[in-house]
Design a protein around this motif. Structure first.
Motif, mmCIF file in Angstrom:
data_model
loop_
_atom_site.group_PDB
_atom_site.id
_atom_site.type_symbol
_atom_site.label_atom_id
_atom_site.label_comp_id
_atom_site.label_asym_id
_atom_site.label_seq_id
_atom_site.Cartn_x
_atom_site.Cartn_y
_atom_site.Cartn_z
ATOM 1 N N GLU A 174 0.833 -1.204 0.000
ATOM 2 C CA GLU A 174 0.000 0.000 0.000
ATOM 3 C C GLU A 174 0.866 1.251 0.000
ATOM 4 N N TYR A 175 1.896 1.243 0.805
ATOM 5 C CA TYR A 175 2.815 2.388 0.888
ATOM 6 C C TYR A 175 3.444 2.671 -0.473
ATOM 7 N N LEU A 176 3.932 1.617 -1.116
ATOM 8 C CA LEU A 176 4.597 1.806 -2.402
ATOM 9 C C LEU A 176 3.614 2.194 -3.495
ATOM 10 N N SER A 177 2.354 1.796 -3.364
ATOM 11 C CA SER A 177 1.360 2.205 -4.356
ATOM 12 C C SER A 177 1.123 3.710 -4.318
ATOM 13 N N VAL A 178 1.385 4.336 -3.167
ATOM 14 C CA VAL A 178 1.172 5.778 -3.020
ATOM 15 C C VAL A 178 2.427 6.566 -3.385
ATOM 16 N N VAL A 179 3.602 6.127 -2.909
ATOM 17 C CA VAL A 179 4.818 6.939 -3.067
ATOM 18 C C VAL A 179 5.862 6.325 -3.997
ATOM 19 N N GLY A 180 5.626 5.105 -4.463
ATOM 20 C CA GLY A 180 6.636 4.421 -5.271
ATOM 21 C C GLY A 180 6.954 5.103 -6.583
ATOM 22 N N ASP A 181 5.972 5.798 -7.160
ATOM 23 C CA ASP A 181 6.222 6.489 -8.428
ATOM 24 C C ASP A 181 7.255 7.598 -8.299
ATOM 25 N N TRP A 182 7.573 7.998 -7.081
ATOM 26 C CA TRP A 182 8.495 9.117 -6.862
ATOM 27 C C TRP A 182 9.869 8.647 -6.388
ATOM 28 N N GLY A 183 10.173 7.369 -6.657
ATOM 29 C CA GLY A 183 11.501 6.850 -6.348
ATOM 30 C C GLY A 183 11.638 6.291 -4.953
ATOM 31 N N PHE A 184 10.566 6.309 -4.173
ATOM 32 C CA PHE A 184 10.631 5.785 -2.810
ATOM 33 C C PHE A 184 10.505 4.269 -2.834
ATOM 34 N N THR A 185 11.221 3.624 -1.935
ATOM 35 C CA THR A 185 11.263 2.174 -1.859
ATOM 36 C C THR A 185 10.858 1.727 -0.461
ATOM 37 N N ALA A 186 10.864 0.414 -0.256
ATOM 38 C CA ALA A 186 10.562 -0.115 1.082
ATOM 39 C C ALA A 186 11.561 0.417 2.108
ATOM 40 N N GLY A 187 12.752 0.797 1.649
ATOM 41 C CA GLY A 187 13.754 1.322 2.576
ATOM 42 C C GLY A 187 13.381 2.652 3.188
ATOM 43 N N GLU A 188 12.486 3.388 2.534
ATOM 44 C CA GLU A 188 12.041 4.678 3.084
ATOM 45 C C GLU A 188 10.803 4.533 3.978
ATOM 46 N N ARG A 189 10.212 3.344 4.025
ATOM 47 C CA ARG A 189 9.017 3.143 4.847
ATOM 48 C C ARG A 189 9.426 3.024 6.308
ATOM 49 N N PRO A 190 8.800 3.792 7.211
ATOM 50 C CA PRO A 190 9.144 3.712 8.645
ATOM 51 C C PRO A 190 8.630 2.401 9.240
ATOM 52 N N ALA A 191 9.436 1.362 9.108
ATOM 53 C CA ALA A 191 9.024 0.032 9.552
ATOM 54 C C ALA A 191 10.270 -0.787 9.852
ATOM 55 N N GLY A 192 10.072 -2.037 10.244
ATOM 56 C CA GLY A 192 11.200 -2.924 10.502
ATOM 57 C C GLY A 192 12.024 -2.444 11.679
ATOM 58 N N ASP A 193 13.326 -2.248 11.423
ATOM 59 C CA ASP A 193 14.219 -1.822 12.506
ATOM 60 C C ASP A 193 13.906 -0.413 12.978
#
Length: 307
Positions: free
Chosen positions: A274-293
């Motif tokens: 869902e996150y990437l469906s919103v911001v992925g077109d602008w070069g953002f990846t899972a690495g920019e999502r505030p999650a995981g570590d």
């Protein structure tokens, strides 16, 4: 589940052109036409915005967070989130007003816009002036240097230790704070393009900014600009890694509006697709999502607790 958002065409009002005079406008407390919606008696801020059908956002022209494209539309990852979330809350139109990054919170508190959408770092000193959404982006810093990286720069410490290296940073950006904390005498610029121009024009040897912003700028510079972007890094100050996250900024009194925004933000950030469906077109990846570590909350970041 992957959802594809329908992008609205977001207007840049005529006031943006006048923001060559923006510093005066933002610092003028004497009145004038404010862009923010003001509730009537007994009405919440959200209800006022829903009634108006429009929310005005302040932005700084930093791609790929929020910037004006060639058609005069406000676009970017921060804008995509604004469109999605305010649309879910019944506000169909997002209008943008551009100002220098260092003037955004001042303009917010002066009533020039309703919120700030600029991927702004959540920092204790900013939390004293305004309130933030929960983190929308996590990010790391990179350095823009002349092609070949002649000074062999890799992080903030390498700049501090280098001889005769002039750094540039954007006014109000976290990288300017890093420089001050490390005793680096950096020149300040108003926007990312000015930072690149400082390096290509020889006024600076290095420009520090978020890695995703620098890579976007170089990738979209057209012909070879004669610069390159270093690998990203997490800045370290006094032995503490400066984990960075940004969010939408609200006036201190708009807690209900912020809470409504957070309620819509949470399911987007919690779901990678869902996150990437919103911001992925602008070069953002899972690495920019505030999650995981990355488990820090806005409360943690406002308190200066980085780990």
């Amino acid at each position: 589940m992957t959802t594809t958002s329908t992008r609205r065409r977001v207007a840049i009002p005529a006031a943006a052109a006048a923001l060559a005079l923006g510093l005066a406008a933002c610092s003028d407390d004497s009145g004038g036409d404010d862009g923010a919606a003001e509730p009537s008696e007994g009405q919440s801020k959200l209800e006022a915005l829903q009634e108006a059908g429009t929310i005005t956002v302040g932005f700084a022209g930093e791609a790929p967070y929020s910037f004006e494209n060639d058609e005069g539309e406000l676009v970017g990852a921060s804008v995509a989130l604004q469109e999605r979330i305010w649309g879910e809350l019944g506000i169909e139109n997002v209008e943008g007003v551009q100002a220098e990054f260092g003037q955004l919170i001042q303009g917010l508190n002066a009533g020039r816009w309703d919120v700030v959408a600029a991927g702004m770092s959540i920092l204790p000193e900013r939390c004293e002036q305004a309130i933030f959404s929960e983190p929308e982006f996590q990010y790391t810093t990179a350095l823009l240097v002349p092609e070949g990286n002649p000074d062999n720069l890799s992080d903030m410490q390498s700049i501090a230790e280098a001889q005769d290296v002039q750094m540039a940073a954007m006014t109000g950006a976290i990288e300017a704070t890093y420089a001050a904390d490390l005793g680096i005498d950096a020149i300040e610029v108003g926007n990312p393009q000015d930072g690149m121009d400082a390096v290509t024009g020889g006024r600076a040897d290095v420009f520090a900014l978020t890695g995703i912003s620098l890579n976007w700028m170089v990738d979209n510079a057209g012909e070879d600009p004669g610069v390159e972007v270093t690998d990203t890094f997490v800045a370290t100050i006094d032995g503490v890694e400066q984990l960075g996250a940004g969010g939408t900024v609200f006036r201190t009194e708009d807690t209900e509006l912020r809470d409504a925004y957070n309620e819509q933000l949470a399911p987007i950030v919690d779901d990678e697709d869902e996150y990437l469906s919103v911001v992925g077109d602008w070069g953002f990846t899972a690495g920019e999502r505030p999650a995981g570590d990355f488990t820090l909350t806005t409360e943690d970041l406002c308190a200066g607790e980085l780990g």
